[in-house]
Design a protein around this motif. Sequence first.
Motif, mmCIF file in Angstrom:
data_model
loop_
_atom_site.group_PDB
_atom_site.id
_atom_site.type_symbol
_atom_site.label_atom_id
_atom_site.label_comp_id
_atom_site.label_asym_id
_atom_site.label_seq_id
_atom_site.Cartn_x
_atom_site.Cartn_y
_atom_site.Cartn_z
ATOM 1 N N ASP A 9 0.850 -1.198 0.000
ATOM 2 C CA ASP A 9 0.000 0.000 0.000
ATOM 3 C C ASP A 9 0.879 1.239 0.000
ATOM 4 O O ASP A 9 2.100 1.162 0.141
ATOM 5 C CB ASP A 9 -0.997 -0.008 1.166
ATOM 6 N N ARG A 10 0.255 2.366 -0.170
ATOM 7 C CA ARG A 10 0.978 3.623 -0.319
ATOM 8 C C ARG A 10 1.946 3.880 0.836
ATOM 9 O O ARG A 10 3.045 4.363 0.625
ATOM 10 C CB ARG A 10 -0.008 4.770 -0.423
ATOM 11 N N SER A 11 1.559 3.538 2.043
ATOM 12 C CA SER A 11 2.394 3.832 3.204
ATOM 13 C C SER A 11 3.606 2.906 3.323
ATOM 14 O O SER A 11 4.527 3.180 4.075
ATOM 15 C CB SER A 11 1.559 3.734 4.490
ATOM 16 N N SER A 12 3.625 1.825 2.563
ATOM 17 C CA SER A 12 4.718 0.858 2.713
ATOM 18 C C SER A 12 5.933 1.166 1.855
ATOM 19 O O SER A 12 6.920 0.442 1.905
ATOM 20 C CB SER A 12 4.204 -0.559 2.418
ATOM 21 N N GLY A 13 5.876 2.209 1.056
ATOM 22 C CA GLY A 13 7.014 2.538 0.201
ATOM 23 C C GLY A 13 7.245 1.440 -0.815
ATOM 24 O O GLY A 13 6.349 1.061 -1.551
ATOM 25 N N MET A 14 8.452 0.898 -0.841
ATOM 26 C CA MET A 14 8.797 -0.168 -1.779
ATOM 27 C C MET A 14 8.637 -1.559 -1.158
ATOM 28 O O MET A 14 9.002 -2.548 -1.770
ATOM 29 C CB MET A 14 10.247 -0.013 -2.246
ATOM 30 N N VAL A 15 8.106 -1.643 0.052
ATOM 31 C CA VAL A 15 7.975 -2.924 0.735
ATOM 32 C C VAL A 15 6.678 -3.610 0.310
ATOM 33 O O VAL A 15 5.616 -3.009 0.316
ATOM 34 C CB VAL A 15 7.979 -2.753 2.275
ATOM 35 N N ALA A 16 6.786 -4.884 -0.059
ATOM 36 C CA ALA A 16 5.622 -5.692 -0.401
ATOM 37 C C ALA A 16 5.543 -6.851 0.582
ATOM 38 O O ALA A 16 6.564 -7.386 1.017
ATOM 39 C CB ALA A 16 5.734 -6.224 -1.825
ATOM 40 N N THR A 17 4.342 -7.225 0.936
ATOM 41 C CA THR A 17 4.108 -8.371 1.804
ATOM 42 C C THR A 17 3.721 -9.556 0.938
ATOM 43 O O THR A 17 2.834 -9.450 0.095
ATOM 44 C CB THR A 17 2.976 -8.065 2.814
ATOM 45 N N VAL A 18 4.399 -10.669 1.158
ATOM 46 C CA VAL A 18 4.168 -11.872 0.366
ATOM 47 C C VAL A 18 3.595 -12.943 1.282
ATOM 48 O O VAL A 18 4.199 -13.290 2.295
ATOM 49 C CB VAL A 18 5.485 -12.395 -0.249
ATOM 50 N N ASP A 28 11.646 -6.041 -0.486
ATOM 51 C CA ASP A 28 11.935 -4.613 -0.517
ATOM 52 C C ASP A 28 13.003 -4.366 -1.572
ATOM 53 O O ASP A 28 13.638 -5.300 -2.061
ATOM 54 C CB ASP A 28 12.428 -4.156 0.859
ATOM 55 N N GLU A 29 13.196 -3.150 -1.915
ATOM 56 C CA GLU A 29 14.288 -2.760 -2.793
ATOM 57 C C GLU A 29 15.382 -2.140 -1.937
ATOM 58 O O GLU A 29 15.147 -1.722 -0.810
ATOM 59 C CB GLU A 29 13.805 -1.752 -3.852
ATOM 60 N N SER A 30 16.572 -2.086 -2.492
ATOM 61 C CA SER A 30 17.685 -1.479 -1.774
ATOM 62 C C SER A 30 17.476 0.028 -1.693
ATOM 63 O O SER A 30 16.669 0.598 -2.428
ATOM 64 C CB SER A 30 18.994 -1.795 -2.492
ATOM 65 N N GLY A 31 18.225 0.657 -0.822
ATOM 66 C CA GLY A 31 18.147 2.109 -0.692
ATOM 67 C C GLY A 31 18.502 2.830 -1.973
ATOM 68 O O GLY A 31 18.031 3.930 -2.230
ATOM 69 N N ALA A 32 19.307 2.199 -2.811
ATOM 70 C CA ALA A 32 19.695 2.814 -4.090
ATOM 71 C C ALA A 32 18.501 2.983 -5.015
ATOM 72 O O ALA A 32 18.514 3.822 -5.906
ATOM 73 C CB ALA A 32 20.763 1.968 -4.769
ATOM 74 N N ILE A 33 17.437 2.183 -4.800
ATOM 75 C CA ILE A 33 16.234 2.284 -5.634
ATOM 76 C C ILE A 33 15.089 2.828 -4.786
ATOM 77 O O ILE A 33 13.937 2.538 -5.009
ATOM 78 C CB ILE A 33 15.875 0.912 -6.248
ATOM 79 N N THR A 34 15.417 3.605 -3.775
ATOM 80 C CA THR A 34 14.485 4.252 -2.844
ATOM 81 C C THR A 34 13.713 3.284 -1.966
ATOM 82 O O THR A 34 12.710 3.654 -1.369
ATOM 83 C CB THR A 34 13.499 5.215 -3.556
ATOM 84 N N GLY A 35 14.178 2.080 -1.839
ATOM 85 C CA GLY A 35 13.620 1.168 -0.859
ATOM 86 C C GLY A 35 14.366 1.345 0.449
ATOM 87 O O GLY A 35 15.259 2.185 0.575
ATOM 88 N N GLU A 36 14.005 0.557 1.440
ATOM 89 C CA GLU A 36 14.656 0.673 2.743
ATOM 90 C C GLU A 36 15.514 -0.537 3.069
ATOM 91 O O GLU A 36 16.046 -0.640 4.163
ATOM 92 C CB GLU A 36 13.599 0.906 3.817
ATOM 93 N N ASP A 37 15.635 -1.484 2.150
ATOM 94 C CA ASP A 37 16.474 -2.665 2.322
ATOM 95 C C ASP A 37 16.062 -3.471 3.555
ATOM 96 O O ASP A 37 16.895 -3.966 4.303
ATOM 97 C CB ASP A 37 17.952 -2.250 2.398
ATOM 98 N N THR A 38 14.740 -3.622 3.758
ATOM 99 C CA THR A 38 14.231 -4.365 4.915
ATOM 100 C C THR A 38 13.978 -5.837 4.600
ATOM 101 O O THR A 38 13.552 -6.590 5.473
ATOM 102 C CB THR A 38 12.913 -3.744 5.432
ATOM 103 N N GLY A 39 14.238 -6.221 3.367
ATOM 104 C CA GLY A 39 14.048 -7.612 2.982
ATOM 105 C C GLY A 39 14.709 -7.863 1.650
ATOM 106 O O GLY A 39 15.235 -6.945 1.023
ATOM 107 N N PRO A 40 14.691 -9.119 1.192
ATOM 108 C CA PRO A 40 15.260 -9.433 -0.106
ATOM 109 C C PRO A 40 14.522 -8.687 -1.218
ATOM 110 O O PRO A 40 13.358 -8.329 -1.075
ATOM 111 C CB PRO A 40 15.021 -10.947 -0.239
#
Length: 139
Positions: A9-18, A28-40
């Motif tokens: 959802d909008r509040s999760s940024g680049m994080v997806a729940t599977v 998640d995506e790495s910080g280089a792609i504006t993710g927070e690197d909280t997961g693979p």
Amino acid sequence: MSGVVVSADRSSGMVATVKMGNQVNLIDESGAITGEDTGPTPMDYIMSALGSCTVITLHMYAQRKNWPLERAEVTLEQRTLSTTESALAAGDKRTLISKTLQLTGDLTAEQIARLKDISSRCPIQKTLEAGVVVQTTLI
């Protein structure tokens, strides 16, 4: 069809729940792609699927043959091929996944060669090499 549900959802940024059966994982995506690197990353999941399928296939085969395979390790690296490397038209992209095997056990040269061959027969590699058709339905 396997029951994998992925949401964000909008509040999760680049994080997806599977959700896979009873398991819940984050992508998640790495910080280089504006993710927070909280997961693979999504590519990490593809690579881990290929690697895990490979080592499982090797162990299953070695057990059936009663071969002394003690450990199988796969190192995977991925990169996009250039147009000249892949002989495709300009703008087309192909991905190269390099797979390096390390086999431990009192194996003969013939067994090692056979296991290398078997490593390319895991279902995930066969699927990737055959290509995938993705059909999207909007509900």
